[in-house]
Motif scaffolding. Structure first.
Motif, PDB file in Angstrom:
ATOM      1  N   GLU A  90     -12.276  41.699  64.799  1.00 53.08           N
ATOM      2  CA  GLU A  90     -12.438  42.966  64.086  1.00 53.08           C
ATOM      3  C   GLU A  90     -11.180  43.805  64.259  1.00 53.08           C
ATOM      4  O   GLU A  90     -10.799  44.136  65.388  1.00 53.08           O
ATOM      5  CB  GLU A  90     -13.666  43.733  64.599  1.00 53.08           C
ATOM      6  CG  GLU A  90     -14.979  43.109  64.152  1.00 53.08           C
ATOM      7  CD  GLU A  90     -16.180  43.976  64.455  1.00 53.08           C
ATOM      8  OE1 GLU A  90     -15.995  45.123  64.932  1.00 53.08           O
ATOM      9  OE2 GLU A  90     -17.310  43.514  64.221  1.00 53.08           O
ATOM     10  N   LEU A  91     -10.538  44.116  63.128  1.00 51.57           N
ATOM     11  CA  LEU A  91      -9.321  44.925  63.125  1.00 51.57           C
ATOM     12  C   LEU A  91      -9.664  46.294  62.558  1.00 51.57           C
ATOM     13  O   LEU A  91     -10.344  46.387  61.540  1.00 51.57           O
ATOM     14  CB  LEU A  91      -8.239  44.259  62.281  1.00 51.57           C
ATOM     15  CG  LEU A  91      -7.903  42.799  62.616  1.00 51.57           C
ATOM     16  CD1 LEU A  91      -6.857  42.266  61.643  1.00 51.57           C
ATOM     17  CD2 LEU A  91      -7.418  42.681  64.048  1.00 51.57           C
ATOM     18  N   THR A  92      -9.177  47.346  63.207  1.00 51.37           N
ATOM     19  CA  THR A  92      -9.497  48.703  62.777  1.00 51.37           C
ATOM     20  C   THR A  92      -8.231  49.416  62.324  1.00 51.37           C
ATOM     21  O   THR A  92      -7.229  49.449  63.052  1.00 51.37           O
ATOM     22  CB  THR A  92     -10.160  49.494  63.916  1.00 51.37           C
ATOM     23  OG1 THR A  92     -11.313  48.790  64.371  1.00 51.37           O
ATOM     24  CG2 THR A  92     -10.596  50.877  63.437  1.00 51.37           C
ATOM     25  N   PHE A  93      -8.292  49.976  61.101  1.00 51.89           N
ATOM     26  CA  PHE A  93      -7.126  50.611  60.501  1.00 51.89           C
ATOM     27  C   PHE A  93      -7.447  52.042  60.068  1.00 51.89           C
ATOM     28  O   PHE A  93      -8.592  52.373  59.749  1.00 51.89           O
ATOM     29  CB  PHE A  93      -6.680  49.858  59.239  1.00 51.89           C
ATOM     30  CG  PHE A  93      -6.287  48.433  59.457  1.00 51.89           C
ATOM     31  CD1 PHE A  93      -4.967  48.089  59.708  1.00 51.89           C
ATOM     32  CD2 PHE A  93      -7.230  47.412  59.388  1.00 51.89           C
ATOM     33  CE1 PHE A  93      -4.593  46.769  59.897  1.00 51.89           C
ATOM     34  CE2 PHE A  93      -6.865  46.093  59.576  1.00 51.89           C
ATOM     35  CZ  PHE A  93      -5.543  45.766  59.828  1.00 51.89           C
ATOM     36  N   VAL A  94      -6.417  52.868  60.025  1.00 48.84           N
ATOM     37  CA  VAL A  94      -6.447  54.112  59.262  1.00 48.84           C
ATOM     38  C   VAL A  94      -5.343  53.990  58.220  1.00 48.84           C
ATOM     39  O   VAL A  94      -4.377  53.253  58.412  1.00 48.84           O
ATOM     40  CB  VAL A  94      -6.232  55.360  60.142  1.00 48.84           C
ATOM     41  CG1 VAL A  94      -7.398  55.567  61.073  1.00 48.84           C
ATOM     42  CG2 VAL A  94      -4.920  55.256  60.926  1.00 48.84           C
ATOM     43  N   SER A  95      -5.492  54.699  57.113  1.00 46.12           N
ATOM     44  CA  SER A  95      -4.521  54.548  56.037  1.00 46.12           C
ATOM     45  C   SER A  95      -3.952  55.893  55.610  1.00 46.12           C
ATOM     46  O   SER A  95      -4.564  56.948  55.817  1.00 46.12           O
ATOM     47  CB  SER A  95      -5.148  53.849  54.825  1.00 46.12           C
ATOM     48  OG  SER A  95      -6.130  54.669  54.219  1.00 46.12           O
ATOM     49  N   THR A  96      -2.764  55.834  55.003  1.00 46.20           N
ATOM     50  CA  THR A  96      -2.134  57.021  54.424  1.00 46.20           C
ATOM     51  C   THR A  96      -1.747  56.706  52.985  1.00 46.20           C
ATOM     52  O   THR A  96      -1.464  55.551  52.639  1.00 46.20           O
ATOM     53  CB  THR A  96      -0.873  57.439  55.195  1.00 46.20           C
ATOM     54  OG1 THR A  96       0.111  56.391  55.116  1.00 46.20           O
ATOM     55  CG2 THR A  96      -1.186  57.728  56.660  1.00 46.20           C
ATOM     56  N   LEU A  97      -1.715  57.743  52.152  1.00 40.56           N
ATOM     57  CA  LEU A  97      -1.252  57.619  50.767  1.00 40.56           C
ATOM     58  C   LEU A  97       0.005  58.448  50.605  1.00 40.56           C
ATOM     59  O   LEU A  97       0.019  59.630  50.971  1.00 40.56           O
ATOM     60  CB  LEU A  97      -2.321  58.098  49.785  1.00 40.56           C
ATOM     61  CG  LEU A  97      -3.415  57.110  49.385  1.00 40.56           C
ATOM     62  CD1 LEU A  97      -4.457  57.809  48.519  1.00 40.56           C
ATOM     63  CD2 LEU A  97      -2.827  55.928  48.625  1.00 40.56           C
ATOM     64  N   ALA A  98       1.060  57.859  50.058  1.00 40.40           N
ATOM     65  CA  ALA A  98       2.317  58.574  49.851  1.00 40.40           C
ATOM     66  C   ALA A  98       2.716  58.488  48.387  1.00 40.40           C
ATOM     67  O   ALA A  98       2.529  57.457  47.731  1.00 40.40           O
ATOM     68  CB  ALA A  98       3.424  57.978  50.726  1.00 40.40           C
ATOM     69  N   VAL A  99       3.262  59.578  47.856  1.00 39.58           N
ATOM     70  CA  VAL A  99       3.757  59.624  46.477  1.00 39.58           C
ATOM     71  C   VAL A  99       5.182  60.162  46.494  1.00 39.58           C
ATOM     72  O   VAL A  99       5.640  60.736  47.485  1.00 39.58           O
ATOM     73  CB  VAL A  99       2.863  60.516  45.580  1.00 39.58           C
ATOM     74  CG1 VAL A  99       1.460  59.935  45.473  1.00 39.58           C
ATOM     75  CG2 VAL A  99       2.813  61.938  46.110  1.00 39.58           C
ATOM     76  N   PHE A 100       5.880  59.988  45.374  1.00 38.76           N
ATOM     77  CA  PHE A 100       7.251  60.480  45.274  1.00 38.76           C
ATOM     78  C   PHE A 100       7.244  61.961  44.923  1.00 38.76           C
ATOM     79  O   PHE A 100       6.459  62.415  44.080  1.00 38.76           O
ATOM     80  CB  PHE A 100       8.033  59.691  44.219  1.00 38.76           C
ATOM     81  CG  PHE A 100       8.500  58.350  44.699  1.00 38.76           C
ATOM     82  CD1 PHE A 100       9.763  58.200  45.249  1.00 38.76           C
ATOM     83  CD2 PHE A 100       7.664  57.244  44.631  1.00 38.76           C
ATOM     84  CE1 PHE A 100      10.197  56.961  45.715  1.00 38.76           C
ATOM     85  CE2 PHE A 100       8.083  56.002  45.100  1.00 38.76           C
ATOM     86  CZ  PHE A 100       9.358  55.869  45.641  1.00 38.76           C
ATOM     87  N   GLY A 101       8.129  62.714  45.552  1.00 40.67           N
ATOM     88  CA  GLY A 101       8.212  64.141  45.290  1.00 40.67           C
ATOM     89  C   GLY A 101       8.992  64.449  44.018  1.00 40.67           C
ATOM     90  O   GLY A 101       9.967  63.771  43.696  1.00 40.67           O
ATOM     91  N   ALA A 102       8.542  65.466  43.293  1.00 47.76           N
ATOM     92  CA  ALA A 102       9.204  65.974  42.091  1.00 47.76           C
ATOM     93  C   ALA A 102       9.592  64.877  41.098  1.00 47.76           C
ATOM     94  O   ALA A 102      10.751  64.786  40.678  1.00 47.76           O
ATOM     95  CB  ALA A 102      10.449  66.774  42.480  1.00 47.76           C
ATOM     96  N   PRO A 103       8.654  64.023  40.693  1.00 53.13           N
ATOM     97  CA  PRO A 103       8.992  62.954  39.745  1.00 53.13           C
ATOM     98  C   PRO A 103       9.284  63.505  38.349  1.00 53.13           C
ATOM     99  O   PRO A 103       8.691  64.499  37.926  1.00 53.13           O
ATOM    100  CB  PRO A 103       7.744  62.086  39.736  1.00 53.13           C
ATOM    101  CG  PRO A 103       6.636  63.037  40.059  1.00 53.13           C
ATOM    102  CD  PRO A 103       7.223  64.021  41.023  1.00 53.13           C
ATOM    103  N   ARG A 104      10.194  62.831  37.637  1.00 54.72           N
ATOM    104  CA  ARG A 104      10.491  63.197  36.254  1.00 54.72           C
ATOM    105  C   ARG A 104      10.260  62.020  35.317  1.00 54.72           C
ATOM    106  O   ARG A 104      10.527  62.113  34.127  1.00 54.72           O
ATOM    107  CB  ARG A 104      11.953  63.663  36.122  1.00 54.72           C
ATOM    108  CG  ARG A 104      12.305  64.857  36.991  1.00 54.72           C
ATOM    109  CD  ARG A 104      11.540  66.100  36.595  1.00 54.72           C
ATOM    110  NE  ARG A 104      11.893  66.575  35.258  1.00 54.72           N
ATOM    111  CZ  ARG A 104      11.298  67.581  34.632  1.00 54.72           C
ATOM    112  NH1 ARG A 104      10.275  68.198  35.208  1.00 54.72           N
ATOM    113  NH2 ARG A 104      11.692  67.960  33.438  1.00 54.72           N
ATOM    114  N   ASP A 105       9.781  60.920  35.851  1.00 50.67           N
ATOM    115  CA  ASP A 105       9.458  59.726  35.075  1.00 50.67           C
ATOM    116  C   ASP A 105       7.974  59.439  35.272  1.00 50.67           C
ATOM    117  O   ASP A 105       7.448  59.557  36.393  1.00 50.67           O
ATOM    118  CB  ASP A 105      10.315  58.550  35.551  1.00 50.67           C
ATOM    119  CG  ASP A 105      10.073  57.286  34.741  1.00 50.67           C
ATOM    120  OD1 ASP A 105      10.918  56.958  33.894  1.00 50.67           O
ATOM    121  OD2 ASP A 105       9.037  56.618  34.966  1.00 50.67           O
ATOM    122  N   VAL A 106       7.293  59.072  34.189  1.00 49.91           N
ATOM    123  CA  VAL A 106       5.849  58.839  34.252  1.00 49.91           C
ATOM    124  C   VAL A 106       5.503  57.746  35.258  1.00 49.91           C
ATOM    125  O   VAL A 106       4.559  57.877  36.051  1.00 49.91           O
ATOM    126  CB  VAL A 106       5.298  58.477  32.857  1.00 49.91           C
ATOM    127  CG1 VAL A 106       3.830  58.071  32.943  1.00 49.91           C
ATOM    128  CG2 VAL A 106       5.463  59.651  31.895  1.00 49.91           C
TER     129      VAL A 106
END
Length: 260
Positions: free
Chosen positions: A216-232
């Motif tokens: 049994e492996l236990t994880f926590v996760s994070t979500l990251a996005v790019f700052g100030a995007p100008r491309d869809v």
């Protein structure tokens, strides 16, 4: 047929649960002018469309739709991730994925379709049926489908509830009808949503407890996005990284348990 820009702006305002007065104050425009724009009595300028879209936190893809509906050219380009213009972004993504090993990390788009992953993700995919791994691969479907990761998720009810709630928030933010269809599909899978206990790590962050090769492996996760995007494309990228939530999981992953 494209819907009028005023109708679309009103829908976005209502989705954000703002009154005309609240949006008018936020955008520093008169309620009369905003009312005229929403009812089609006044054609907004290109700058006004972008200004209102910014205040309403409309996704870049939909800002382009608003501009087209108002008779203007799109303001934001959409480039493939492997295009020359996005080389710096692609390089950054690969560096993040590689640097996160031996822990799993994936890159997805706004519809949770898998765009890239590091080799450590293999530990999640070991028992996944091949039909779920045929592109485009949807990571939420892979996680919750009975032929996917679900049988190995020890705390499936709470993790399922977490993923479904995250998807509901995405729907509220984007209004994408494809996500509505996906939510209906995922909600039909077995697994429950109301566990009795979340486990000790839940007081800090909701854990994913995954059974792999008898461990049994236990994880926590994070979500990251790019700052100030100008491309869809860039605006819709998200990197989900999984970290060991205990020393035992960290030690197993450093020993290469995911490669077994």
């Amino acid at each position: 047929m494209r819907r009028p820009v005023g109708e679309q702006l009103r829908e976005w305002r209502e989705r954000r649960r703002l009154s005309q007065l609240e949006l008018a104050i936020e955008a520093d425009v008169s309620t009369r002018h905003l009312s005229f724009v929403e009812t089609g009595r006044s054609r907004p300028s290109r700058d006004m469309v972008l200004h209102l879209a910014e205040r309403l936190d409309v996704p870049l893809r939909d800002r382009n739709h608003l501009l087209l509906a108002a008779g203007y050219a799109p303001a934001f380009q959409e480039s493939p991730l492997d295009s020359s213009s996005l080389k710096p972004v692609a390089a950054a993504v690969r560096q993040i994925l590689a640097g996160h090993e031996p822990y799993p990390a994936v890159v997805v788009n706004a519809r949770s379709e898998l765009l890239d992953a590091n080799s450590a993700v293999g530990l999640f995919l070991r028992d996944v049926s091949p039909h779920l791994l045929t592109p485009p691969v949807n990571v939420l479907r892979v996680a919750l489908h009975p032929d996917g990761m679900a049988p190995n998720i020890v705390n499936l009810p709470v993790w399922r509830a977490h993923l479904l709630e995250r998807l509901r928030r995405q729907i509220t933010n984007s209004g994408d009808p494809t996500l509505h269809t996906l939510l209906d599909e995922l909600s039909s899978y077995p697994g429950g949503e109301h566990p009795d206990a979340l486990g000790p790590a839940a007081s800090v962050a909701l854990p994913l407890v995954y059974r792999h090769a008898g461990r049994e492996l236990t994880f926590v996760s994070t979500l990251a996005v790019f700052g100030a995007p100008r491309d869809v494309t860039v605006a819709e990228l998200a990197i989900e990284a999984f970290y060991p939530a205990d020393n035992e999981t960290a030690a197993m992953l450093r020993k290469g348990v995911g490669a077994e």
